[in-house]
Structure formats: C-alpha cells, structure tokens
Motif scaffolding. Sequence first.
Motif, PDB file in Angstrom:
ATOM      1  N   HIS A 181      40.420  31.827  38.221  1.00 14.12           N
ATOM      2  CA  HIS A 181      40.926  33.048  38.853  1.00 14.12           C
ATOM      3  C   HIS A 181      42.448  33.047  38.876  1.00 14.12           C
ATOM      4  O   HIS A 181      43.087  34.066  38.584  1.00 14.12           O
ATOM      5  N   ALA A 182      43.050  31.906  39.185  1.00 21.06           N
ATOM      6  CA  ALA A 182      44.509  31.814  39.198  1.00 21.06           C
ATOM      7  C   ALA A 182      45.082  32.074  37.805  1.00 21.06           C
ATOM      8  O   ALA A 182      46.097  32.773  37.664  1.00 21.06           O
ATOM      9  N   ASP A 183      44.437  31.522  36.773  1.00 22.73           N
ATOM     10  CA  ASP A 183      44.881  31.772  35.398  1.00 22.73           C
ATOM     11  C   ASP A 183      44.781  33.248  35.039  1.00 22.73           C
ATOM     12  O   ASP A 183      45.692  33.815  34.436  1.00 22.73           O
ATOM     13  N   LEU A 184      43.667  33.870  35.394  1.00 20.95           N
ATOM     14  CA  LEU A 184      43.498  35.292  35.108  1.00 20.95           C
ATOM     15  C   LEU A 184      44.535  36.131  35.829  1.00 20.95           C
ATOM     16  O   LEU A 184      45.107  37.065  35.263  1.00 20.95           O
ATOM     17  N   ALA A 185      44.789  35.820  37.080  1.00 21.86           N
ATOM     18  CA  ALA A 185      45.768  36.576  37.866  1.00 21.86           C
ATOM     19  C   ALA A 185      47.172  36.422  37.283  1.00 21.86           C
ATOM     20  O   ALA A 185      47.979  37.354  37.324  1.00 21.86           O
ATOM     21  N   ALA A 186      47.458  35.239  36.740  1.00 22.03           N
ATOM     22  CA  ALA A 186      48.777  34.991  36.159  1.00 22.03           C
ATOM     23  C   ALA A 186      48.876  35.499  34.719  1.00 22.03           C
ATOM     24  O   ALA A 186      49.955  35.503  34.124  1.00 22.03           O
ATOM     25  N   GLY A 187      47.746  35.902  34.140  1.00 23.06           N
ATOM     26  CA  GLY A 187      47.729  36.386  32.773  1.00 23.06           C
ATOM     27  C   GLY A 187      47.820  35.282  31.744  1.00 23.06           C
ATOM     28  O   GLY A 187      48.228  35.523  30.610  1.00 23.06           O
ATOM     29  N   THR A 188      47.450  34.063  32.114  1.00 26.63           N
ATOM     30  CA  THR A 188      47.567  32.925  31.191  1.00 26.63           C
ATOM     31  C   THR A 188      46.234  32.442  30.649  1.00 26.63           C
ATOM     32  O   THR A 188      46.193  31.448  29.931  1.00 26.63           O
TER      33      THR A 188
END
Length: 67
Positions: free
Chosen positions: A53-60
């Motif tokens: 989820h953190a990766d998705l939110a950061a766009g990475t």
Amino acid sequence: MKRPTRRPRQRQPEAATRHGVAVSFAPGRNATATAEHTVALMMAAARHVPATHADLAAGTCSEVTTT
C-alpha cells in the motif's frame, strides 16, 4: 467449569511490553471481533499489504505479484 477471572491471563505481559506489544485486559468485551481482527492483521502482514500500500501510494510499485 470455567470461572471468570479478574486479572489478565497473559503469561509474560512484561515481555510483551518490552517487545512493543500492547497488553490490555477487557473481559467479555467483543472477544470474537478482537480475535477476528487480530487474525486479519496477521494475514495482512504475511501478505505484505502495508508495504505494498505504501508503494502504491508513493507511485513506486512497478509490478503486482501474488503469493
């Protein structure tokens, strides 16, 4: 026959606290919901949901993998 207790049943509450695990005692207060939520959190951690989820939110997040 089970008897209600007025104290926590944890074997080592001090050890849990040392490891950052919150220890609480609320007899008869939504025990089933608490157990279900605990299992859901363990499953989310096992599947790396917070990190993904953190990766998705950061766009990475470059690719989606399933386990």
